[in-house]
Design a protein around this motif. Structure first.
Motif, mmCIF file in Angstrom:
data_model
loop_
_atom_site.group_PDB
_atom_site.id
_atom_site.type_symbol
_atom_site.label_atom_id
_atom_site.label_comp_id
_atom_site.label_asym_id
_atom_site.label_seq_id
_atom_site.Cartn_x
_atom_site.Cartn_y
_atom_site.Cartn_z
ATOM 1 N N TYR A 109 0.836 -1.201 0.000
ATOM 2 C CA TYR A 109 0.000 0.000 0.000
ATOM 3 C C TYR A 109 0.871 1.251 0.000
ATOM 4 O O TYR A 109 0.550 2.244 -0.666
ATOM 5 C CB TYR A 109 -0.929 -0.001 1.211
ATOM 6 N N GLU A 110 1.990 1.217 0.730
ATOM 7 C CA GLU A 110 2.873 2.382 0.772
ATOM 8 C C GLU A 110 3.485 2.657 -0.601
ATOM 9 O O GLU A 110 3.687 3.812 -0.988
ATOM 10 C CB GLU A 110 3.974 2.172 1.817
ATOM 11 N N PHE A 111 3.792 1.574 -1.329
ATOM 12 C CA PHE A 111 4.287 1.763 -2.694
ATOM 13 C C PHE A 111 3.273 2.575 -3.505
ATOM 14 O O PHE A 111 3.616 3.536 -4.187
ATOM 15 C CB PHE A 111 4.493 0.407 -3.383
ATOM 16 N N VAL A 112 2.016 2.158 -3.434
ATOM 17 C CA VAL A 112 0.987 2.821 -4.228
ATOM 18 C C VAL A 112 0.784 4.255 -3.754
ATOM 19 O O VAL A 112 0.591 5.168 -4.571
ATOM 20 C CB VAL A 112 -0.337 2.026 -4.157
ATOM 21 N N GLU A 113 0.833 4.490 -2.458
ATOM 22 C CA GLU A 113 0.698 5.856 -1.953
ATOM 23 C C GLU A 113 1.777 6.762 -2.528
ATOM 24 O O GLU A 113 1.510 7.912 -2.901
ATOM 25 C CB GLU A 113 0.785 5.857 -0.425
ATOM 26 N N ALA A 114 3.002 6.254 -2.600
ATOM 27 C CA ALA A 114 4.091 7.052 -3.153
ATOM 28 C C ALA A 114 3.844 7.373 -4.623
ATOM 29 O O ALA A 114 4.096 8.495 -5.081
ATOM 30 C CB ALA A 114 5.416 6.310 -2.992
ATOM 31 N N ILE A 115 3.343 6.389 -5.364
ATOM 32 C CA ILE A 115 3.049 6.611 -6.777
ATOM 33 C C ILE A 115 1.952 7.663 -6.935
ATOM 34 O O ILE A 115 2.030 8.550 -7.791
ATOM 35 C CB ILE A 115 2.625 5.294 -7.455
ATOM 36 N N LEU A 116 0.928 7.578 -6.100
ATOM 37 C CA LEU A 116 -0.176 8.534 -6.184
ATOM 38 C C LEU A 116 0.285 9.954 -5.894
ATOM 39 O O LEU A 116 -0.309 10.920 -6.389
ATOM 40 C CB LEU A 116 -1.290 8.134 -5.217
ATOM 41 N N ALA A 117 1.331 10.087 -5.122
ATOM 42 C CA ALA A 117 1.849 11.418 -4.773
ATOM 43 C C ALA A 117 2.994 11.858 -5.675
ATOM 44 O O ALA A 117 3.620 12.896 -5.426
ATOM 45 C CB ALA A 117 2.313 11.415 -3.316
ATOM 46 N N SER A 118 3.263 11.076 -6.750
ATOM 47 C CA SER A 118 4.441 11.346 -7.577
ATOM 48 C C SER A 118 4.295 12.568 -8.467
ATOM 49 O O SER A 118 5.283 13.121 -8.933
ATOM 50 C CB SER A 118 4.737 10.125 -8.451
ATOM 51 N N GLY A 119 3.057 12.960 -8.762
ATOM 52 C CA GLY A 119 2.859 14.057 -9.703
ATOM 53 C C GLY A 119 2.882 13.608 -11.152
ATOM 54 O O GLY A 119 3.027 14.435 -12.066
ATOM 55 N N HIS A 120 2.734 12.309 -11.396
ATOM 56 C CA HIS A 120 2.709 11.800 -12.770
ATOM 57 C C HIS A 120 1.549 12.441 -13.533
ATOM 58 O O HIS A 120 0.452 12.615 -12.991
ATOM 59 C CB HIS A 120 2.566 10.276 -12.764
ATOM 60 N N PRO A 121 1.750 12.798 -14.812
ATOM 61 C CA PRO A 121 0.716 13.529 -15.566
ATOM 62 C C PRO A 121 -0.498 12.701 -15.974
ATOM 63 O O PRO A 121 -1.490 13.269 -16.443
ATOM 64 C CB PRO A 121 1.469 14.019 -16.806
ATOM 65 N N ASP A 122 -0.470 11.386 -15.818
ATOM 66 C CA ASP A 122 -1.602 10.551 -16.235
ATOM 67 C C ASP A 122 -2.701 10.608 -15.176
ATOM 68 O O ASP A 122 -2.771 9.773 -14.270
ATOM 69 C CB ASP A 122 -1.139 9.109 -16.449
ATOM 70 N N VAL A 123 -3.580 11.587 -15.314
ATOM 71 C CA VAL A 123 -4.632 11.801 -14.325
ATOM 72 C C VAL A 123 -5.609 10.627 -14.301
ATOM 73 O O VAL A 123 -6.013 10.154 -13.235
ATOM 74 C CB VAL A 123 -5.384 13.118 -14.615
ATOM 75 N N VAL A 124 -5.994 10.141 -15.477
ATOM 76 C CA VAL A 124 -6.952 9.038 -15.556
ATOM 77 C C VAL A 124 -6.367 7.777 -14.940
ATOM 78 O O VAL A 124 -7.017 7.076 -14.154
ATOM 79 C CB VAL A 124 -7.367 8.780 -17.021
ATOM 80 N N GLY A 125 -5.114 7.481 -15.264
ATOM 81 C CA GLY A 125 -4.476 6.297 -14.712
ATOM 82 C C GLY A 125 -4.323 6.366 -13.204
ATOM 83 O O GLY A 125 -4.538 5.376 -12.499
ATOM 84 N N LEU A 126 -3.945 7.528 -12.687
ATOM 85 C CA LEU A 126 -3.791 7.684 -11.240
ATOM 86 C C LEU A 126 -5.131 7.522 -10.524
ATOM 87 O O LEU A 126 -5.199 6.950 -9.427
ATOM 88 C CB LEU A 126 -3.181 9.045 -10.915
ATOM 89 N N ARG A 127 -6.191 8.004 -11.141
ATOM 90 C CA ARG A 127 -7.515 7.839 -10.524
ATOM 91 C C ARG A 127 -7.879 6.359 -10.444
ATOM 92 O O ARG A 127 -8.385 5.885 -9.420
ATOM 93 C CB ARG A 127 -8.565 8.601 -11.323
ATOM 94 N N GLU A 128 -7.622 5.622 -11.518
ATOM 95 C CA GLU A 128 -7.883 4.179 -11.478
ATOM 96 C C GLU A 128 -6.994 3.501 -10.451
ATOM 97 O O GLU A 128 -7.441 2.588 -9.745
ATOM 98 C CB GLU A 128 -7.655 3.566 -12.863
ATOM 99 N N LEU A 129 -5.759 3.933 -10.373
ATOM 100 C CA LEU A 129 -4.843 3.349 -9.405
ATOM 101 C C LEU A 129 -5.350 3.551 -7.981
ATOM 102 O O LEU A 129 -5.286 2.655 -7.140
ATOM 103 C CB LEU A 129 -3.449 3.970 -9.570
#
Length: 666
Positions: free
Chosen positions: A610-630
């Motif tokens: 879960y911590e891995f995913v939290e870090a990814i969600l906070a990365s600022g990656h430009p894929d808004v749709v993908g991050l929402r699904e994540l």
């Protein structure tokens, strides 16, 4: 995000279908568009199960097939839900358009919507006709009519037991009609066809001139003019008189006017031209005379269209193209299967240079043996019939040469045609392999290849059959995202370069338009494929290195540069490592789905997943749709099933993120 899969890529296809439907449903709900998961799934399946398998290719024929054949035949749902199919298809096509997934070789969105509107009445009538259903759909609808809830586990099995016990009424006449349709038409399934390579064609003006120079076209025009509006007398048997046959043979230049014959039927070239003209409705017989058809005048004035029609009907003329070897055998072996052999041979030549005729002789003979079983008493005739089939194949090539569809030459064979003779999966029998080995070693043997006219004729037929037959230059005006998507999936690198250069040569097109299309793409795997196409096609630009600092494309660029060994992972900052990790996690989400990514994260991080995913969600990656699904489909399930621990590691590449690139078949 691929939109084409081999039939055996079942898992990959299902993952892509789930992603496509999931994203389309979300988009439709956000934009107030009608949507239904079952009908979307049917639309995706209909294209995957088709002859060409292109999920994003829709034209008038495919739209009408889906609405008027596929849905009535295969989809089981309430009438209220089925009535939504036209609107749901519109939603799906709009989603393909706005995301750049649409295949630009199909109908435009406006054209597609007009076709759907025009098919509404026919669609309603198709739903009203129970005889258009498949057998499975018939029983499923019968169950629905009995109030069976098919979503309940075991409900259909209980229905089947009641049916077997005779407790379920059903319309026997409708079922009989369905079975009859299935027997006659074979259902609606299509066998996937092998993808064809992209081909090039000269300008239309050159093809028009070539058609006008075709010896066969000139002879057909001359024959129709000779018949004339007043006609020519026929014998009681319906043939030309010998004197007239020799006269027109001299006029046509076939060389048969010097023959001593008893009947006009003894002139094979004239017989072929007469049959061809009749098939094309250039001539007709009436009251013992041969006439020119008055309505054929426009066709006779258009050599290009006359060539196209003559090429189109040639497979139907096998019995006059082939010639019996002896009077005791009235029907040449190739005549009975000519309509299948001719297209197969031309398909084999499509996209290739000169082929040895000997190679085609052996494959044609192999095909003949699949159609005809020789009795033990006939084994002695095998070689005779093989030579006869080879002779008739040569005659077929002569006819195609006169039509200007093929070019016949002589010379050494390309080593390619002998390179597979020792392969274990060689389909030819040992005696055929030995014959070929001997023939292909000759320095001067008959060779054949399609002319540009022949290439166009074969391509037109392939397209009419629903097959994918790319043409270099046809994407010159395509939208950038759709262009790159087609090149990434359907074009070998060399042809992709030619197509891309043609697109860039079009007024107003430039590389920045292509890059913006990649930035706008909402699918990480497709972004990677589009970047690879650009990088391969523009090597002098060092494109990927120029994009290392691009705020949107950077993570995808770093991934490819590291994969290629052109960049060291240690050169990335901590934040860039996190962004590249996000790029790869989001790619896995597309390729493996939420469940697949969750399993990978658990295997990789255990309680820290879960911590891995939290870090990814906070990365600022430009894929808004993908991050929402994540967040919704991965983070939440992980949060509920894993313990929280301090973050110890953020991987830059989760296992399997890169995946394997399938080798393209040529």
């Amino acid at each position: 995000m691929r939109t084409w899969f081999e039939p055996e890529e079942a898992e990959e296809f299902e993952a892509a279908k789930d992603l496509l439907i999931r994203r389309c449903v979300t988009w439709a709900e956000e934009h107030g568009r009608p949507v239904d998961g079952l009908l979307l799934s049917a639309a995706v399946d209909a294209r995957h199960e088709s002859r060409d398998g292109r999920l994003a290719y829709w034209d008038g024929a495919r739209i009408r097939f889906f609405l008027l054949r596929y849905v009535p035949y295969k989809v089981t749902a309430s009438r209220q839900e089925l009535d939504l199919a036209p609107e749901v298809l519109c939603t799906y096509l709009r989603y393909l358009d706005v995301t750049g997934l649409r295949d630009p070789r199909g109908a435009t969105l406006a054209e597609a919507e007009e076709i759907i509107v025009g098919a509404r009445a026919e669609y309603a009538a198709a739903l009203d006709d129970p005889t258009l259903r498949g057998v499975a759909t018939f029983w499923a609808h019968t169950a629905l009519g009995q109030g069976v809830d098919l979503t309940v586990p075991g409900a259909f099995e209980r229905f089947k037991r009641d049916l077997d016990a005779g407790r379920v009424p059903y319309d026997e006449q409708v079922l009989d009609k369905i079975m009859q349709n299935r027997f006659v038409n074979g259902g609606i399934s299509e066998e996937r066809a092998f993808p064809q390579p992209p081909v090039s064609l000269p300008p239309a003006s050159e093809l028009m001139e070539a058609a006008a120079r075709s010896q066969t076209v000139q002879r057909l025009i001359t024959l129709a003019a000779w018949a004339g509006k007043d006609g020519r007398a026929l014998t009681d048997a319906g043939n030309l008189r010998v004197a007239d046959a020799l006269e027109v043979s001299a006029l046509l230049g076939t060389g048969e006017d010097q023959l001593r014959v008893r009947s006009a039927t003894d002139l094979p070239q004239l017989n072929l031209l007469l049959a061809w003209a009749k098939k094309l409705r250039l001539t007709r017989t009436s009251k013992g005379r041969l006439f020119r058809v008055a309505k054929a005048a426009p066709l006779l004035r258009d050599p290009q269209e006359l060539w196209r029609r003559a090429f189109e009907v040639l497979p139907e003329l096998g019995r006059v193209v082939t010639v019996p070897a002896a009077t005791w055998q009235p029907e040449p072996i190739l005549a009975e299967i000519f309509d299948e052999i001719l297209p197969d041979v031309l398909n084999s030549m499509y996209g290739l240079d000169e082929m040895p005729v000997a190679r085609l002789e052996e494959t044609v003979w192999l095909a003949c043996q699949e159609y005809f079983v020789l009795d033990q008493e006939e084994e002695g005739l095998r070689d005779l019939w093989r030579r006869e089939a080879a002779r008739d194949l040569g005659r077929m090539f002569e006819v195609l040469s006169d039509l200007r569809a093929v070019e016949l030459t002589r010379g050494p064979a390309d080593p390619l045609y002998a390179s597979d003779l020792d392969h274990d999966d060689q389909p030819l029998p040992p005696d055929a392999v030995e014959r070929l080995r001997t023939a292909l070693a000759e320095p001067d043997l008959p060779l054949v290849r399609l002319t540009p006219l022949g290439v166009r004729g074969v391509r037109d037929r392939l397209l009419a059959e629903g097959r994918d037959a790319p043409l270099i230059g046809e994407l010159a005006t395509a939208p950038p995202a759709e262009l790159l998507g087609v090149l990434a999936q359907h074009y070998p690198p060399q042809d992709a370069v030619a197509e891309l250069q043609g697109w860039l040569a079009w007024p107003g097109h430039d590389v920045e338009m292509l890059l913006q299309a990649v930035r706008d793409c909402p699918f990480r795997t497709r972004v990677g494929a589009m970047l690879r196409v650009l990088a391969d096609a523009l090597p002098e630009r060092r494109l990927l290195h120029d994009l290392r600092r691009d705020p949107v494309l950077g993570p995808a660029v770093w991934t490819q540069l590291i994969d290629a060994g052109e960049m060291k992972p240690g050169s990335l900052s901590e934040r860039e490592n996190l962004l590249m990790g996000a790029e790869n996690f989001l790619s896995v989400l597309e390729l493996a789905g939420p469940e697949g990514l969750v399993e990978q994260l658990k295997r990789m991080g255990g309680g820290d997943a879960y911590e891995f995913v939290e870090a990814i969600l906070a990365s600022g990656h430009p894929d808004v749709v993908g991050l929402r699904e994540l967040r919704e489909l991965v983070a939440e399930p992980l949060r509920k099933t894993t313990r929280h621990h301090p973050l110890r590691l953020v991987p830059t590449r989760p296992p399997g993120a890169r995946g394997r690139r399938k080798k393209r078949k040529h």
